[in-house]
Design a protein around this motif. Structure first.
Motif, PDB file in Angstrom:
ATOM      1  N   ASP A 999       0.828  -1.203   0.000  1.00 47.54           N
ATOM      2  CA  ASP A 999       0.000   0.000   0.000  1.00 47.54           C
ATOM      3  C   ASP A 999       0.861   1.252   0.000  1.00 47.54           C
ATOM      4  O   ASP A 999       1.950   1.280   0.581  1.00 47.54           O
ATOM      5  CB  ASP A 999      -0.917   0.013   1.232  1.00 47.54           C
ATOM      6  CG  ASP A 999      -1.999  -1.060   1.131  1.00 47.54           C
ATOM      7  OD1 ASP A 999      -2.306  -1.469  -0.006  1.00 47.54           O
ATOM      8  OD2 ASP A 999      -2.508  -1.487   2.189  1.00 47.54           O
ATOM      9  N   VAL A1000       0.336   2.296  -0.613  1.00 50.00           N
ATOM     10  CA  VAL A1000       1.072   3.544  -0.751  1.00 50.00           C
ATOM     11  C   VAL A1000       1.527   4.085   0.598  1.00 50.00           C
ATOM     12  O   VAL A1000       2.636   4.614   0.730  1.00 50.00           O
ATOM     13  CB  VAL A1000       0.205   4.583  -1.487  1.00 50.00           C
ATOM     14  CG1 VAL A1000       0.846   5.959  -1.439  1.00 50.00           C
ATOM     15  CG2 VAL A1000      -0.025   4.155  -2.933  1.00 50.00           C
ATOM     16  N   GLY A1001       0.696   3.930   1.599  1.00 47.45           N
ATOM     17  CA  GLY A1001       1.038   4.452   2.919  1.00 47.45           C
ATOM     18  C   GLY A1001       2.253   3.792   3.538  1.00 47.45           C
ATOM     19  O   GLY A1001       2.815   4.311   4.513  1.00 47.45           O
ATOM     20  N   GLN A1002       2.668   2.638   3.004  1.00 41.97           N
ATOM     21  CA  GLN A1002       3.828   1.922   3.545  1.00 41.97           C
ATOM     22  C   GLN A1002       5.108   2.182   2.747  1.00 41.97           C
ATOM     23  O   GLN A1002       6.172   1.671   3.088  1.00 41.97           O
ATOM     24  CB  GLN A1002       3.548   0.411   3.544  1.00 41.97           C
ATOM     25  CG  GLN A1002       2.311   0.010   4.351  1.00 41.97           C
ATOM     26  CD  GLN A1002       1.952  -1.455   4.131  1.00 41.97           C
ATOM     27  OE1 GLN A1002       2.555  -2.136   3.295  1.00 41.97           O
ATOM     28  NE2 GLN A1002       0.959  -1.922   4.877  1.00 41.97           N
ATOM     29  N   TRP A1003       5.017   2.982   1.711  1.00 47.74           N
ATOM     30  CA  TRP A1003       6.174   3.166   0.826  1.00 47.74           C
ATOM     31  C   TRP A1003       7.263   4.018   1.473  1.00 47.74           C
ATOM     32  O   TRP A1003       6.999   4.982   2.188  1.00 47.74           O
ATOM     33  CB  TRP A1003       5.738   3.845  -0.476  1.00 47.74           C
ATOM     34  CG  TRP A1003       4.988   2.931  -1.402  1.00 47.74           C
ATOM     35  CD1 TRP A1003       4.643   1.632  -1.181  1.00 47.74           C
ATOM     36  CD2 TRP A1003       4.472   3.273  -2.692  1.00 47.74           C
ATOM     37  NE1 TRP A1003       3.948   1.129  -2.244  1.00 47.74           N
ATOM     38  CE2 TRP A1003       3.834   2.116  -3.198  1.00 47.74           C
ATOM     39  CE3 TRP A1003       4.489   4.413  -3.465  1.00 47.74           C
ATOM     40  CZ2 TRP A1003       3.224   2.096  -4.438  1.00 47.74           C
ATOM     41  CZ3 TRP A1003       3.879   4.397  -4.699  1.00 47.74           C
ATOM     42  CH2 TRP A1003       3.258   3.240  -5.189  1.00 47.74           C
ATOM     43  N   HIS A1004       8.491   3.651   1.164  1.00 48.39           N
ATOM     44  CA  HIS A1004       9.647   4.474   1.502  1.00 48.39           C
ATOM     45  C   HIS A1004       9.971   5.361   0.295  1.00 48.39           C
ATOM     46  O   HIS A1004       9.450   5.180  -0.800  1.00 48.39           O
ATOM     47  CB  HIS A1004      10.857   3.590   1.821  1.00 48.39           C
ATOM     48  CG  HIS A1004      10.740   2.844   3.111  1.00 48.39           C
ATOM     49  ND1 HIS A1004      11.128   3.379   4.321  1.00 48.39           N
ATOM     50  CD2 HIS A1004      10.289   1.599   3.386  1.00 48.39           C
ATOM     51  CE1 HIS A1004      10.929   2.498   5.279  1.00 48.39           C
ATOM     52  NE2 HIS A1004      10.417   1.411   4.733  1.00 48.39           N
ATOM     53  N   GLY A1020      -6.291  12.053  -4.497  1.00 51.56           N
ATOM     54  CA  GLY A1020      -6.025  13.062  -3.484  1.00 51.56           C
ATOM     55  C   GLY A1020      -5.977  12.467  -2.091  1.00 51.56           C
ATOM     56  O   GLY A1020      -5.174  12.879  -1.256  1.00 51.56           O
ATOM     57  N   GLU A1021      -6.837  11.490  -1.835  1.00 51.51           N
ATOM     58  CA  GLU A1021      -6.860  10.850  -0.515  1.00 51.51           C
ATOM     59  C   GLU A1021      -5.551  10.108  -0.241  1.00 51.51           C
ATOM     60  O   GLU A1021      -5.019  10.134   0.872  1.00 51.51           O
ATOM     61  CB  GLU A1021      -8.042   9.875  -0.420  1.00 51.51           C
ATOM     62  CG  GLU A1021      -9.418  10.536  -0.379  1.00 51.51           C
ATOM     63  CD  GLU A1021      -9.810  11.184  -1.710  1.00 51.51           C
ATOM     64  OE1 GLU A1021      -9.299  10.713  -2.763  1.00 51.51           O
ATOM     65  OE2 GLU A1021     -10.573  12.162  -1.691  1.00 51.51           O
ATOM     66  N   GLU A1022      -5.022   9.435  -1.278  1.00 53.85           N
ATOM     67  CA  GLU A1022      -3.755   8.722  -1.090  1.00 53.85           C
ATOM     68  C   GLU A1022      -2.602   9.695  -0.864  1.00 53.85           C
ATOM     69  O   GLU A1022      -1.715   9.431  -0.049  1.00 53.85           O
ATOM     70  CB  GLU A1022      -3.477   7.850  -2.315  1.00 53.85           C
ATOM     71  CG  GLU A1022      -4.344   6.607  -2.392  1.00 53.85           C
ATOM     72  CD  GLU A1022      -4.122   5.822  -3.671  1.00 53.85           C
ATOM     73  OE1 GLU A1022      -3.942   4.593  -3.578  1.00 53.85           O
ATOM     74  OE2 GLU A1022      -4.138   6.436  -4.742  1.00 53.85           O
ATOM     75  N   LEU A1023      -2.642  10.822  -1.570  1.00 51.98           N
ATOM     76  CA  LEU A1023      -1.588  11.814  -1.369  1.00 51.98           C
ATOM     77  C   LEU A1023      -1.572  12.322   0.063  1.00 51.98           C
ATOM     78  O   LEU A1023      -0.515  12.540   0.656  1.00 51.98           O
ATOM     79  CB  LEU A1023      -1.783  12.993  -2.319  1.00 51.98           C
ATOM     80  CG  LEU A1023      -1.225  12.882  -3.735  1.00 51.98           C
ATOM     81  CD1 LEU A1023      -1.471  14.172  -4.494  1.00 51.98           C
ATOM     82  CD2 LEU A1023       0.258  12.577  -3.720  1.00 51.98           C
ATOM     83  N   LYS A1024      -2.753  12.503   0.625  1.00 48.82           N
ATOM     84  CA  LYS A1024      -2.830  13.020   1.989  1.00 48.82           C
ATOM     85  C   LYS A1024      -2.213  12.053   3.007  1.00 48.82           C
ATOM     86  O   LYS A1024      -1.777  12.473   4.079  1.00 48.82           O
ATOM     87  CB  LYS A1024      -4.287  13.287   2.363  1.00 48.82           C
ATOM     88  CG  LYS A1024      -4.914  14.451   1.598  1.00 48.82           C
ATOM     89  CD  LYS A1024      -6.386  14.603   1.972  1.00 48.82           C
ATOM     90  CE  LYS A1024      -7.035  15.716   1.179  1.00 48.82           C
ATOM     91  NZ  LYS A1024      -8.485  15.848   1.479  1.00 48.82           N
ATOM     92  N   LEU A1025      -2.172  10.763   2.639  1.00 53.79           N
ATOM     93  CA  LEU A1025      -1.615   9.768   3.561  1.00 53.79           C
ATOM     94  C   LEU A1025      -0.094   9.816   3.629  1.00 53.79           C
ATOM     95  O   LEU A1025       0.502   9.280   4.561  1.00 53.79           O
ATOM     96  CB  LEU A1025      -2.050   8.362   3.131  1.00 53.79           C
ATOM     97  CG  LEU A1025      -3.545   8.039   3.195  1.00 53.79           C
ATOM     98  CD1 LEU A1025      -3.815   6.643   2.649  1.00 53.79           C
ATOM     99  CD2 LEU A1025      -4.060   8.153   4.636  1.00 53.79           C
ATOM    100  N   LEU A1026       0.531  10.437   2.623  1.00 55.56           N
ATOM    101  CA  LEU A1026       1.980  10.459   2.570  1.00 55.56           C
ATOM    102  C   LEU A1026       2.532  11.466   3.579  1.00 55.56           C
ATOM    103  O   LEU A1026       2.096  12.615   3.622  1.00 55.56           O
ATOM    104  CB  LEU A1026       2.456  10.830   1.173  1.00 55.56           C
ATOM    105  CG  LEU A1026       2.077   9.880   0.037  1.00 55.56           C
ATOM    106  CD1 LEU A1026       2.614  10.402  -1.289  1.00 55.56           C
ATOM    107  CD2 LEU A1026       2.616   8.484   0.293  1.00 55.56           C
ATOM    108  N   VAL A1027       3.517  11.038   4.360  1.00 57.25           N
ATOM    109  CA  VAL A1027       4.149  11.964   5.297  1.00 57.25           C
ATOM    110  C   VAL A1027       4.924  12.996   4.481  1.00 57.25           C
ATOM    111  O   VAL A1027       5.438  12.696   3.393  1.00 57.25           O
ATOM    112  CB  VAL A1027       5.100  11.220   6.269  1.00 57.25           C
ATOM    113  CG1 VAL A1027       4.320  10.270   7.145  1.00 57.25           C
ATOM    114  CG2 VAL A1027       6.188  10.482   5.519  1.00 57.25           C
TER     115      VAL A1027
END
Length: 1136
Positions: A999-1004, A1020-1027
């Motif tokens: 999942d995108v939220g787990q990417w380095h 847009g929702e996935e982008l918001k999950l990125l630190v």
């Protein structure tokens, strides 16, 4: 330059002197020798170089210890002290090395004797005297020398002053020695024609021979005008009455030998006057062959003049022995009709050396083709394949196609070493060599040499991994960069399937290692990264490997592992404690060229926080421009030197910020370029001067050097080009008065001339202009230049009407293959009608050259397509080497014609899709053609297939994209991540990325970089999950194609973390969708501010805050400099 700080010897010297004065008052009354007093006076008056050389001379014969007390007394009487003298002396030599203009001025004021000693001291780095130590200094002159030679303009200051002071005295041994040393150390870079004009004509013979020997040694390093000026000087001396009887010709055999490479400057009319006996004597001398082998810049006219004279002198020009003696004159052999087959073959072997010529390769190729035709007129091609040297590259497609498999295999070792094969030729020969086999052995791979470029990706994959592993050492490593991504990926995939990842990393080198998928690396738990030294890495690979070892390996060791430094992140830098960071200063400085703008910015912030006194000046430009704007002038010199050695756009990608940096550069120069030393220090930064500022350059000295420097600029704006053109006209005058050597020296700047001036030089120097067209091939040049090149050639060919022209072409001027080769990009000026009337032979020989042009109109491409049908038959009969040879001509194929092509090979499709102007329907037709002809369903495509298909993936439907195997995507993820597909395609590909990387939220960051543009398929929702810390690891290409409605979902904090490259990639449409807080975050990223700072729009720093921040930085930056003086003062005080 670092002086010896707290020198023990000096402390002892000062202490002894002080104690002596205190113990024996009478000691101070001893008379100070006049020589010592004169030296001290010179030093106290600031004449440091003069005082130094006199001190060195004195110390060679005398001891200073007896006069220490008297020296102290005299210095005290002058209001000075040994300590203050030492401090001022050290400061002078610490600074003069960075001020070449001032150094030159000081050297000019010395008398000749002092000058010779001073410059030899600076060139040699020796201190002379007793053990090389002077009693009033701890300066190491070797460091002074190194600083001078490393500073832009430093070499110039020594060379120019040596030339000025020693030229009138060049007949003396010291001056001759100094001049030859200066010439060699500077590689004659600062030698100008006007300087050569002042060389004396009455030199003693030995001096004359010594200095001309140096000129011959440095011939290739000189400008064409300097070469010509030296020839004229030598000619004048050789023509002097004391060298030959009155009225006797000066061009005799001995003088021809003496001229060496300068012999190419003899006018053809002078060559024709050479006595036949002298030319015979000249050619008979064995060293003449070596001399003629080195005349790389000879012109056809000069070469043929020599040949005519040699022929007239009785030599049989067809004789093998004579041909051997001709050197590079053979490249312009003019009596082909008189040769028999054996003589033609002998001449072809001698012509291998012709590749070293600096131009006229079209003439060479024409001659080779004529000789090859003569050889083949009496022998079958299959029988003579391995005995016709590199001329075999002149064979046409039909000739190569006629070869048997047996003949190609028997001659493979020779064929594999030939330079100049075209892609179509390598494909034919590789297929002939394979003879239907689908697998290669190590033995066959090693024999193929350069022909491996024609081997299909599938065949490479089918080769055993053991054979591939050994072939990676040679020959694959030698030609790896020229293989297609699909070919390289096929090799890497086979290797990776057979060994563990650590072994694969050790085995792969050069461009193959960069193809190793990140997915393979993710399975690693440890690795000895020291094995990566000298190996290139892809960004995502470096990021992962640094991440892998950062917890178990000292950072010092990691940074020593070559390109692994590209994997250091901002968080890694922030985590370093100040003491460790300071220890890493040397390693980090040595790695700056490998770091991205983001890494440079983070490194600058780290220096700013923990080691401001150590900050490399280059890093200042990555910080907010307010930091640079508040810097004092003392930072100018090191900053300009650092900027002049890099490409500014590679460290400051944002155009607006670059303009602000250049404003600081101009401020440092007081908004003027006064002379050549200012141009030297600008270096590559000259390419970023604004048009308005270029207009202000008026100094002749500055203009002369600036126009030389502008040659390196490849991306000047139209306005910059206009101003440079005006300066060329202003400085060099009307082109009608130009000489050919000026044309050669201006090089690519000629392309900037106006249409009228180009017409003038085209009429006056057509050969030089045609050669320049080849030199700038593939670069952006004006249509006026291409038109001038075209008309220059057109005037020489008239109307040519071959007998085998198609109907309707009678009287039409038609180009030959030789003309097409000479014109390069100017071939775009042939009309569609002229292209349609090409003879079949010319088309076959020139199709790949014409197909490489990107500037043809659709009408011209259609004419060439119709010519291809006429020569090769209907589209369905075209073979793969013919399809690949079409290049951009293929863009004229309609959908039905594309469906008729043989597209079953990944390599064929990969070659076609490289051309960027395909329409979406054409791309879809290519994809369908490949899937149909290859018989492969989408789910069976391999990773190298995906890499080869390239933009064809963008034409896949949703179900087709869903059918792409996860394994294939994992292999080709980095290549797929370079595609700028439509948003719906990227969303489908993102599904594949999730299947492979989670999942995108787990990417380095390394995963985000690997998937590249596919990340633009996020919602847009996935982008918001990125630190926010992940934002810099979007690739700039991905950032630029994020849909506006998605991009505007980024938070101000995420935007602030984009980094310099991604913030520069943001489009106007994306920026227009942002609110005020988001714009502030984006601006912070563009400015290069500390990521922990509040955006400037919400908490602006005041002017006083700016000054306070800057004062701290400057205080820290100069602490080390003043610490040296403090150390010396402390040492003095201890003793006193």
């Amino acid at each position: 330059m670092q002086p010896h700080l707290c020198s023990c010897w000096w402390i002892w010297c000062v202490c002894w002197s002080s104690v002596a004065v205190g113990d024996d008052p009478g000691e101070s009354e001893k008379e100070l020798p006049a020589e010592v007093q004169q030296i001290l006076d010179q030093l106290l008056d600031g004449k440091y170089i003069e005082g130094t050389v006199h001190a060195i001379e004195y110390l060679r014969k005398h001891h200073i210890e007896d006069h220490q007390a008297a020296m102290l007394t005299y210095l005290h009487s002058r209001g000075s002290s040994l300590h203050s003298l030492q401090a001022s002396y050290t400061d002078y030599f610490a600074g003069i090395g960075r001020r070449p203009r001032q150094l030159a001025a000081h050297l000019r004021h010395l008398d000749t004797r002092s000058f010779l000693l001073g410059v030899n001291l600076l060139y040699g780095g020796g201190g002379g005297g007793s053990g090389g130590q002077l009693p009033f200094t701890t300066v190491r002159f070797r460091d002074v020398r190194d600083l001078i030679l490393q500073t832009p303009g430093g070499h110039r200051s020594l060379f120019v002053t040596a030339w000025e002071k020693c030229l009138p005295r060049v007949a003396t041994s010291p001056c001759l020695e100094l001049l030859t040393k200066a010439l060699r150390l500077s590689s004659a870079a600062y030698l100008r024609p006007e300087m050569i004009a002042h060389l004396p004509l009455d030199l003693p013979e030995e001096i004359f021979r010594n200095i001309t020997a140096v000129f011959k040694e440095l011939y290739d390093d000189m400008t064409a005008r300097s070469q010509r000026a030296i020839y004229e000087w030598i000619r004048q001396i050789l023509q002097r009455p004391n060298r030959q009887p009155a009225g006797a010709p000066w061009i005799v055999a001995e003088n021809l030998w003496f001229l060496g490479r300068f012999v190419v400057h003899l006018p053809p009319e002078e060559i024709q006057k050479i006595s036949l006996n002298e030319i015979r004597h000249f050619i008979n001398y064995d060293n003449a062959t070596k001399q003629l082998d080195s005349v790389y810049d000879i012109t056809p006219t000069t070469a043929r003049a020599f040949q005519e004279r040699i022929n007239a002198s009785g030599f049989d020009m067809a004789n093998t022995s004579t041909v051997y003696r001709l050197g590079l004159l053979v490249c312009f052999f003019d009596n082909v009709q008189e040769l028999d087959t054996g003589e033609a073959r002998s001449l072809l072997h001698q012509m291998i050396k012709c590749s070293r010529l600096k131009g006229f390769q079209a003439d060479v190729k024409k001659l080779k083709a004529q000789l090859l035709g003569l050889v083949l007129s009496s022998q079958r091609l299959n029988e003579t394949l391995d005995s016709i040297s590199d001329a075999i590259a002149c064979l046409s497609f039909p000739q190569l196609d006629s070869l048997s498999t047996e003949s190609v295999r028997s001659a493979a070792t020779v064929l594999g070493t030939v330079r100049g094969w075209t892609p179509g030729q390598t494909l034919i020969l590789a297929d002939k060599f394979m003879g239907g086999n689908k697998q290669l052995s190590l033995f066959n791979l090693s024999r193929l040499g350069v022909l491996v470029l024609g081997v299909s990706a599938d065949t490479l994959y089918n080769t055993s991994p053991q054979d591939l592993a050994q072939a990676l050492q040679w020959p694959l490593s030698q030609h790896g960069a020229s293989l297609s991504p699909a070919q390289r990926l096929a090799v890497v995939t086979q290797i990776a399937a057979s060994w563990n990842v650590s072994s694969v990393l050790d085995l792969l080198n050069s461009s193959f290692l960069k193809e190793l998928p990140l997915y393979n690396l993710l399975h690693m738990t440890s690795y000895n990264v020291s094995h990566l030294d000298q190996k290139e890495l892809r960004k995502s690979q470096a990021l992962f490997l640094y991440h892998l070892v950062s917890g178990t390996m000292p950072v010092q060791e990691i940074l020593r592992c070559g390109q692994l430094v590209r994997g250091v992140t901002c968080n890694h830098l922030r985590a370093l404690d100040p003491a460790t960071f300071r220890q890493l200063d040397g390693l980090l400085r040595g790695s700056l060229s490998l770091l991205s703008p983001l890494q440079l910015n983070c490194l600058a912030q780290k220096y700013r926080q923990d080691a401001p006194d150590l900050m490399p000046p280059l890093l200042l430009v990555t910080l907010p421009t307010r930091v640079l704007a508040m810097a004092p002038r003392s930072i100018c010199k090191p900053l300009l030197i650092a900027l002049g050695r890099v490409e500014l756009s590679s460290i400051v990608p944002q155009p607006a910020k670059r303009a602000e940096v250049m404003e600081s550069v101009l401020w440092c120069l007081n908004y003027t370029i006064q002379d050549e030393y200012d141009v030297d220090i600008l270096g590559r930064t000259i390419c970023y001067l604004s048009p308005d500022f270029i207009r202000t350059i008026t100094s002749n000295k500055a203009l002369n050097e600036a126009l030389i420097h502008f040659r390196i600029c490849r991306n000047l704006s139209p306005a910059q080009k206009r101003e440079v053109r005006n300066k060329i006209q202003e400085y060099y005058g009307d082109p009608t008065a130009w000489q050919p050597e000026l044309m050669q020296d201006l090089g690519p700047l000629i392309t900037l001339l106006s249409r009228e001036d180009l017409t003038t030089v085209a009429e006056k120097f057509p050969d030089i202009l045609l050669q320049l067209a080849l030199d700038v091939e593939g670069t952006a040049v004006s249509e006026d230049f291409l038109a001038a090149v075209f008309h220059a050639l057109k005037r020489t060919i008239g109307t040519i009407t071959p007998s085998n022209l198609p109907p309707g072409c009678g009287g039409t001027r038609t180009p030959s293959s030789e003309h097409i080769l000479k014109l390069a990009d100017a071939n775009s000026h042939w009309s569609a009608g002229e292209l349609r009337c090409l003879s079949p032979e010319t088309f076959v020989r020139s199709v790949e050259l014409l197909g490489a042009l990107t500037s043809f109109s659709m009408a011209q491409l259609l004419a060439l397509k119709e010519k291809a049908k006429e020569v090769w038959g209907p589209v369905r009969s075209w073979r793969k080497h013919q399809v690949r040879a079409l290049g951009h001509i293929a863009l004229s194929l309609n959908q039905s014609e594309i469906r008729e092509l043989e597209l079953g090979s990944t390599d064929t499709v990969a070659a076609l899709i490289r051309h960027r102007q395909w329409s979406p329907p054409q791309v879809r037709s290519l994809l369908e053609g490949f899937l149909h002809d290859s018989g492969l369903p989408v789910e069976a495509l391999s990773g190298w297939d995906l890499a080869g298909l390239d933009r064809l993936l963008c034409a896949m439907t949703g179900p087709e994209l869903d059918s792409v195997s996860t394994a294939a995507y994992s292999v080709a993820a980095a290549r797929v991540g370079e595609l700028a597909c439509e948003a719906q395609v990227l969303r489908r590909l993102l599904r594949k990325a999730r299947e492979v990387f989670g999942d995108v939220g787990q990417w380095h960051g390394f995963v985000l970089w690997e998937v590249g543009t596919v990340a633009a398929g996020m919602s847009g929702e996935e982008l918001k999950l990125l630190v926010p810390d992940l934002m810099p690891y979007f690739t700039p290409a991905a950032m630029a194609i994020l849909p506006t409605h998605v991009f505007k979902e980024l938070s101000p904090e995420q935007l602030k973390k984009l980094g310099p490259e991604n913030s520069a990639a943001v489009t106007a449409a994306q920026e227009a969708a942002l609110n005020r807080e988001q714009l502030a975050g984006l601006q912070a990223a563009r400015d290069g501010g500390d990521s922990n700072e509040t955006p400037l729009s919400t908490a602006p720093l005041t002017g006083s805050a700016y000054r306070g921040e800057m004062c701290f930085l400057l205080w820290a930056a100069f602490t080390a400099v003043y610490f040296a003086d403090y150390c010396q003062i402390l040492a003095h005080n201890i003793c006193t």
